[in-house]
Design a protein around this motif. Structure first.
Motif, PDB file in Angstrom:
ATOM      1  N   ILE A  56      83.528  -8.146  45.251  1.00 52.09           N
ATOM      2  CA  ILE A  56      82.241  -8.362  46.615  1.00 52.09           C
ATOM      3  C   ILE A  56      82.162  -9.544  47.051  1.00 52.09           C
ATOM      4  CG2 ILE A  56      80.535  -7.504  48.536  1.00 52.09           C
ATOM      5  CD1 ILE A  56      81.343  -4.332  46.772  1.00 52.09           C
ATOM      6  N   GLY A  57      80.831  -9.842  45.273  1.00 50.69           N
ATOM      7  CA  GLY A  57      80.623 -11.703  45.674  1.00 50.69           C
ATOM      8  C   GLY A  57      81.301 -12.753  45.662  1.00 50.69           C
ATOM      9  N   LYS A  58      82.289 -12.168  45.586  1.00 47.30           N
ATOM     10  CA  LYS A  58      83.449 -13.769  45.566  1.00 47.30           C
ATOM     11  C   LYS A  58      84.064 -13.387  46.969  1.00 47.30           C
ATOM     12  CE  LYS A  58      84.005 -14.223  40.998  1.00 47.30           C
ATOM     13  NZ  LYS A  58      85.480 -14.491  39.451  1.00 47.30           N
ATOM     14  N   ASN A  59      84.736 -11.874  47.257  1.00 50.50           N
ATOM     15  CA  ASN A  59      85.232 -12.268  48.255  1.00 50.50           C
ATOM     16  C   ASN A  59      84.798 -11.510  49.794  1.00 50.50           C
ATOM     17  OD1 ASN A  59      87.236 -13.510  46.673  1.00 50.50           O
ATOM     18  ND2 ASN A  59      88.444 -10.971  46.056  1.00 50.50           N
ATOM     19  N   GLY A  60      83.763 -11.478  49.373  1.00 47.26           N
ATOM     20  CA  GLY A  60      83.016 -10.085  50.495  1.00 47.26           C
ATOM     21  C   GLY A  60      83.197 -11.009  52.289  1.00 47.26           C
TER      22      GLY A  60
ATOM     23  N   ALA B 163      75.815 -12.319  48.760  1.00 49.84           N
ATOM     24  CA  ALA B 163      74.053 -12.041  48.548  1.00 49.84           C
ATOM     25  C   ALA B 163      73.568 -10.401  47.870  1.00 49.84           C
ATOM     26  CB  ALA B 163      73.434 -12.476  49.187  1.00 49.84           C
ATOM     27  N   LYS B 164      73.797  -9.834  48.735  1.00 53.41           N
ATOM     28  CA  LYS B 164      73.529  -8.497  48.058  1.00 53.41           C
ATOM     29  C   LYS B 164      73.958  -7.719  46.696  1.00 53.41           C
ATOM     30  CE  LYS B 164      70.982  -6.629  51.418  1.00 53.41           C
ATOM     31  NZ  LYS B 164      71.676  -4.997  53.127  1.00 53.41           N
ATOM     32  N   ALA B 165      75.703  -7.759  46.867  1.00 52.77           N
ATOM     33  CA  ALA B 165      76.437  -7.777  45.500  1.00 52.77           C
ATOM     34  C   ALA B 165      75.766  -8.653  44.022  1.00 52.77           C
ATOM     35  CB  ALA B 165      78.073  -7.662  46.083  1.00 52.77           C
ATOM     36  N   GLN B 166      76.031  -9.572  44.533  1.00 53.25           N
ATOM     37  CA  GLN B 166      75.011 -10.885  43.215  1.00 53.25           C
ATOM     38  C   GLN B 166      74.144 -10.059  42.786  1.00 53.25           C
ATOM     39  OE1 GLN B 166      76.124 -14.616  45.648  1.00 53.25           O
ATOM     40  NE2 GLN B 166      78.065 -14.158  44.486  1.00 53.25           N
ATOM     41  N   GLY B 167      73.502  -9.988  43.675  1.00 53.90           N
ATOM     42  CA  GLY B 167      71.806  -9.512  43.143  1.00 53.90           C
ATOM     43  C   GLY B 167      71.825  -8.488  43.090  1.00 53.90           C
ATOM     44  N   VAL B 168      72.770  -7.531  43.151  1.00 49.06           N
ATOM     45  CA  VAL B 168      72.873  -5.885  42.009  1.00 49.06           C
ATOM     46  C   VAL B 168      73.491  -7.033  40.224  1.00 49.06           C
ATOM     47  CG1 VAL B 168      74.153  -4.192  41.738  1.00 49.06           C
ATOM     48  CG2 VAL B 168      72.624  -4.329  44.527  1.00 49.06           C
ATOM     49  N   VAL B 169      74.955  -7.160  40.609  1.00 45.98           N
ATOM     50  CA  VAL B 169      75.233  -7.047  39.352  1.00 45.98           C
ATOM     51  C   VAL B 169      73.772  -7.877  38.304  1.00 45.98           C
ATOM     52  CG1 VAL B 169      77.107  -8.792  38.156  1.00 45.98           C
ATOM     53  CG2 VAL B 169      77.216  -7.896  40.137  1.00 45.98           C
ATOM     54  N   LEU B 170      73.136  -8.845  38.715  1.00 45.20           N
ATOM     55  CA  LEU B 170      72.014  -9.957  37.389  1.00 45.20           C
ATOM     56  C   LEU B 170      71.193  -8.308  38.152  1.00 45.20           C
ATOM     57  CD1 LEU B 170      71.362 -12.877  40.003  1.00 45.20           C
ATOM     58  CD2 LEU B 170      73.231 -12.404  37.878  1.00 45.20           C
ATOM     59  N   PHE B 171      71.193  -7.630  38.320  1.00 50.15           N
ATOM     60  CA  PHE B 171      69.356  -6.539  38.014  1.00 50.15           C
ATOM     61  C   PHE B 171      70.347  -5.525  36.698  1.00 50.15           C
ATOM     62  CE2 PHE B 171      67.641  -6.473  41.843  1.00 50.15           C
ATOM     63  CZ  PHE B 171      65.946  -7.139  41.430  1.00 50.15           C
TER      64      PHE B 171
ATOM     65  N   LEU C 163      69.128   1.271  41.392  1.00 52.65           N
ATOM     66  CA  LEU C 163      70.357   2.504  42.221  1.00 52.65           C
ATOM     67  C   LEU C 163      70.039   2.797  43.414  1.00 52.65           C
ATOM     68  CD1 LEU C 163      69.404   5.201  39.235  1.00 52.65           C
ATOM     69  CD2 LEU C 163      71.657   3.802  39.649  1.00 52.65           C
ATOM     70  N   GLY C 164      69.199   2.601  43.303  1.00 55.62           N
ATOM     71  CA  GLY C 164      69.076   2.506  45.133  1.00 55.62           C
ATOM     72  C   GLY C 164      69.914   1.186  46.095  1.00 55.62           C
ATOM     73  N   THR C 165      69.923   0.044  45.535  1.00 56.08           N
ATOM     74  CA  THR C 165      69.716  -1.167  45.983  1.00 56.08           C
ATOM     75  C   THR C 165      72.088  -1.084  45.577  1.00 56.08           C
ATOM     76  OG1 THR C 165      68.177  -2.003  45.333  1.00 56.08           O
ATOM     77  CG2 THR C 165      70.320  -3.042  45.677  1.00 56.08           C
ATOM     78  N   LEU C 166      72.174  -0.305  44.425  1.00 56.38           N
ATOM     79  CA  LEU C 166      73.478  -0.476  43.611  1.00 56.38           C
ATOM     80  C   LEU C 166      74.280   0.679  45.015  1.00 56.38           C
ATOM     81  CD1 LEU C 166      75.822  -0.331  42.226  1.00 56.38           C
ATOM     82  CD2 LEU C 166      74.685   1.484  40.923  1.00 56.38           C
ATOM     83  N   LEU C 167      73.681   1.590  45.353  1.00 58.27           N
ATOM     84  CA  LEU C 167      74.285   2.965  46.072  1.00 58.27           C
ATOM     85  C   LEU C 167      74.295   2.779  47.582  1.00 58.27           C
ATOM     86  CD1 LEU C 167      72.523   5.968  44.594  1.00 58.27           C
ATOM     87  CD2 LEU C 167      75.008   5.201  44.512  1.00 58.27           C
TER      88      LEU C 167
END
Length: 169
Positions: A128-132, A139-147, A50-54
């Motif tokens: 964000i992962g595609k058009n950031g 990379a952070k957005a794609q990582g959060v989606v995986l979590f 949640l912290g990373t997402l925020l």
């Protein structure tokens, strides 16, 4: 309440030295529950995620605006097909505030808002992962989606929301 110089506890103890100081039991329960939850591996992982997402979606005005726009489109679409009711206090904008251990009910409210905004948050993270604009943000957005996608996250979020819901009452 228990400041050394002018706190309520000090004032009461000066007036009545035999008085006992008992901190609010409900607040103690909340603090204990948060502390125990964070020491548990699965729950600690949930709050780290949640912290990373925020951090990824909540610290950028542009990303918060993306959330607002997608949520407004979802509400408009749901109102068109009579999936939502209209009225005073309904369909309010949900925020993503960072929970604080000493802020009463903040963990519960954050979990509720994340669960209510879940599809919107995933859409924003994918965009964000595609058009950031920078590689680190992508990379952070794609990582959060995986979590967020595994059953474990959804289950733990629901479980902790239920537990915090009891103490929030």
């Amino acid at each position: 309440m228990k400041g050394e110089i002018n706190g309520l506890k000090t004032l009461i103890m000066d007036d009545t030295p035999n008085a006992y100081y008992v901190h609010c039991f409900a607040h103690q329960l909340q603090l204990t529950l948060v502390s125990v939850a964070k020491k548990n591996n699965e729950c600690g992982w949930l709050f780290d995620t949640l912290g990373t997402l925020l951090n990824v979606v909540g610290n950028s005005c542009k990303r918060r605006e993306m959330i607002r726009d997608i949520q407004a489109q979802n509400v408009a679409r749901s109102l068109e097909i009579c999936e939502l009711e209209t009225g005073s206090g309904l369909n309010q904008e949900l925020g993503l505030k960072r929970p604080g251990d000493t802020r009463w009910g903040s963990h519960y409210k954050t979990l509720q808002n994340v669960m209510n905004l879940f599809p919107t948050l995933v859409d924003v993270l994918v965009m964000i992962g595609k058009n950031g604009s920078n590689a680190d943000g992508k990379a952070k957005a794609q990582g959060v989606v995986l979590f967020l996608e595994p059953f474990d996250f959804v289950f733990m979020a629901q479980l902790m929301s239920t537990i915090f819901g009891y103490t929030n009452e």
